[in-house]
Design an enzyme around this catalytic site. Structure first.
Site, PDB file in Angstrom:
ATOM      1  N   ALA A 171       0.832  -1.209   0.000  1.00 60.01           N
ATOM      2  CA  ALA A 171       0.000   0.000   0.000  1.00 60.01           C
ATOM      3  C   ALA A 171       0.861   1.251   0.000  1.00 60.01           C
ATOM      4  O   ALA A 171       0.578   2.232  -0.700  1.00 60.01           O
ATOM      5  CB  ALA A 171      -0.932   0.003   1.214  1.00 60.01           C
ATOM      6  N   ASP A 172       1.945   1.210   0.785  1.00 56.48           N
ATOM      7  CA  ASP A 172       2.862   2.347   0.853  1.00 56.48           C
ATOM      8  C   ASP A 172       3.603   2.571  -0.467  1.00 56.48           C
ATOM      9  O   ASP A 172       4.101   3.670  -0.723  1.00 56.48           O
ATOM     10  CB  ASP A 172       3.896   2.113   1.959  1.00 56.48           C
ATOM     11  CG  ASP A 172       3.440   2.658   3.305  1.00 56.48           C
ATOM     12  OD1 ASP A 172       2.658   3.618   3.326  1.00 56.48           O
ATOM     13  OD2 ASP A 172       3.877   2.116   4.333  1.00 56.48           O
ATOM     14  N   MET A 173       3.733   1.536  -1.270  1.00 63.01           N
ATOM     15  CA  MET A 173       4.461   1.658  -2.535  1.00 63.01           C
ATOM     16  C   MET A 173       3.530   1.933  -3.707  1.00 63.01           C
ATOM     17  O   MET A 173       3.916   2.583  -4.687  1.00 63.01           O
ATOM     18  CB  MET A 173       5.245   0.373  -2.811  1.00 63.01           C
ATOM     19  CG  MET A 173       6.273   0.016  -1.744  1.00 63.01           C
ATOM     20  SD  MET A 173       7.648   1.170  -1.663  1.00 63.01           S
ATOM     21  CE  MET A 173       8.577   0.673  -3.103  1.00 63.01           C
TER      22      MET A 173
END
Length: 413
Positions: free
Chosen positions: A181-183
């Site tokens: 999700a962060d990427m």
């Protein structure tokens, strides 16, 4: 030979208000594409990633910071190619500095919790007042207008449904090992920024871009129609394989695992020949794609019974000889040094600016190649908070020594 080509985004300046991973990865991509990125950090602590273990420094790789110039490997990776300034956004004087930065910039990126940027006086309206055609990107957990709490990668993985797309049917939810999700959200943020730049070329107007981590990851989960699978009686979670495409997935060997794709008729027949079981191609359970899907569990057991008796090397060679897509399942350390990704700059070496490391540290590059441009990061890194204050405030904004000293005295920098 030095690559003299320019980078695609050279001439653009980005004010980076981000921290942790999602926002800094977006601005890292912009830096790798050639934009000048000015990273703004709170003088009291800086980016959260500065305190992520492990660290690299004069003693090599350590779990704890033991020297002032030890650098978190997370910070080393995410702050590459960026100039760093300190700015206490809770200070009244700092808001004027932020406006001056915006006046000299094209893009602002922030990943505060919803509403925080406006509360601090560094929201889109302030940036737009300083630079009417500014492109301002907000990257948040749930949307710039939804103060639904703090969002970290594992929270978004949980809410998106992604954790129940992997693993065996009766197994606990599976957290994906990379911070997907962060990427993923920052990739959409960069797409939005580049799209807004193109629109600005046509209209002369900037705009506010709003990307949510939950929306980005859930949109990927939605590529499969889970309701349709349920209605058809097809299991959503099938462990290491995808039964609706059977044979398709990961299978055990005597010394490891391989990924095999035999989804189409030609590939399935090649797989059976590699197994030295060509008669399976005429077996009424497997003599057609839909039949193989309907009998996927039995088919996968046949494949595993064969593959588990042989080494990875044997299985790979046998399937390659039949033209069946196959690959060994590799450890990340091995994957990062694959010559194909190294030569293309898709992974890059990472090093402390002052101390060589005995460990081959590698991190993300920019996984895009251009025929008439290059990618890559400038040799600059904010080792310490406010590393480039003088360079930016004096040389870019034109502040004299007295004003810089006053900002420091006020606690703004």
């Amino acid at each position: 030979m030095t690559n003299t080509q320019s980078r695609p985004l050279e001439g653009l300046r980005v004010i980076d208000l981000t921290r942790a991973l999602a926002g800094p990865y977006a601005t890292l991509l912009l830096a790798g594409l050639g934009a000048e990125v000015i990273k703004v950090e709170d003088p009291h602590g800086g980016d959260l990633a500065r305190d992520n273990s492990p660290y690299v420094g004069r003693d090599g790789i350590t779990v704890e910071r033991t020297h002032d110039d030890d650098i978190s490997i997370s910070h080393l990776a995410r702050a590459r190619g960026k100039r760093g300034v300190s700015l206490n956004l809770k200070s009244e004087a700092a808001r004027g500095v932020f406006a001056d930065l915006c006046a000299h910039a094209d893009i602002v990126v922030e990943n505060f919790a919803a509403g925080t940027a406006d509360r601090l006086g560094v929201g889109y309206d302030v940036a737009k007042a300083a630079k009417p055609d500014i492109i301002y990107c907000s990257l948040s957990g749930f949307g710039a207008d939804r103060p639904d709490g703090k969002a970290m990668d594992v929270i978004i993985q949980a809410l998106s449904g992604a954790m129940y797309t992997s693993g065996d049917p009766d197994a606990p939810p599976v957290r994906m090992g990379i911070p997907v999700a962060d990427m993923l959200a920052p990739v959409f943020a960069v797409i939005g920024i580049l799209s807004a730049l193109e629109q600005r070329h046509r209209t002369g107007e900037g705009q506010h871009i709003d990307v949510s981590m939950l929306g980005a990851l859930t949109s990927f989960v939605a590529i499969e129609n889970w309701s349709a699978l349920a209605a058809a009686g097809m299991p959503a979670r099938t462990g290491l394989t995808v039964q609706r495409l059977s044979p398709f997935g990961v299978f055990a060997c005597a010394d490891g695992y391989v990924a095999i794709v035999g989804v189409h008729e030609k590939l399935a027949q090649g797989l059976f020949r590699a197994m030295e079981r060509p008669e399976l191609g005429k077996d009424p359970r497997f003599a057609g794609r839909d039949l193989r899907v309907a009998n996927a569990t039995v088919l996968e057991a046949e494949i595993t019974a064969w593959s588990s008796q042989h080494t990875v090397a044997h299985v790979v060679a046998a399937l390659q000889a039949e033209g069946v897509p196959v690959a060994p399942v590799r450890h990340p350390e091995e994957a990062l040094i694959d010559p194909r990704v190294v030569e293309r700059g898709e992974t890059m070496p990472l090093a402390h600016p002052s101390y060589p490391s005995t460990v081959d540290l590698r991190s993300v590059g920019v996984p895009i190649t251009f025929s008439s441009a290059r990618t890559g990061f400038d040799e600059v890194l904010p080792v310490h908070i406010g590393e480039h204050n003088a360079e930016v405030f004096r040389d870019l904004l034109g502040y004299d020594d007295a004003r810089i000293a006053a900002l420091a005295l006020d606690g703004a920098i």
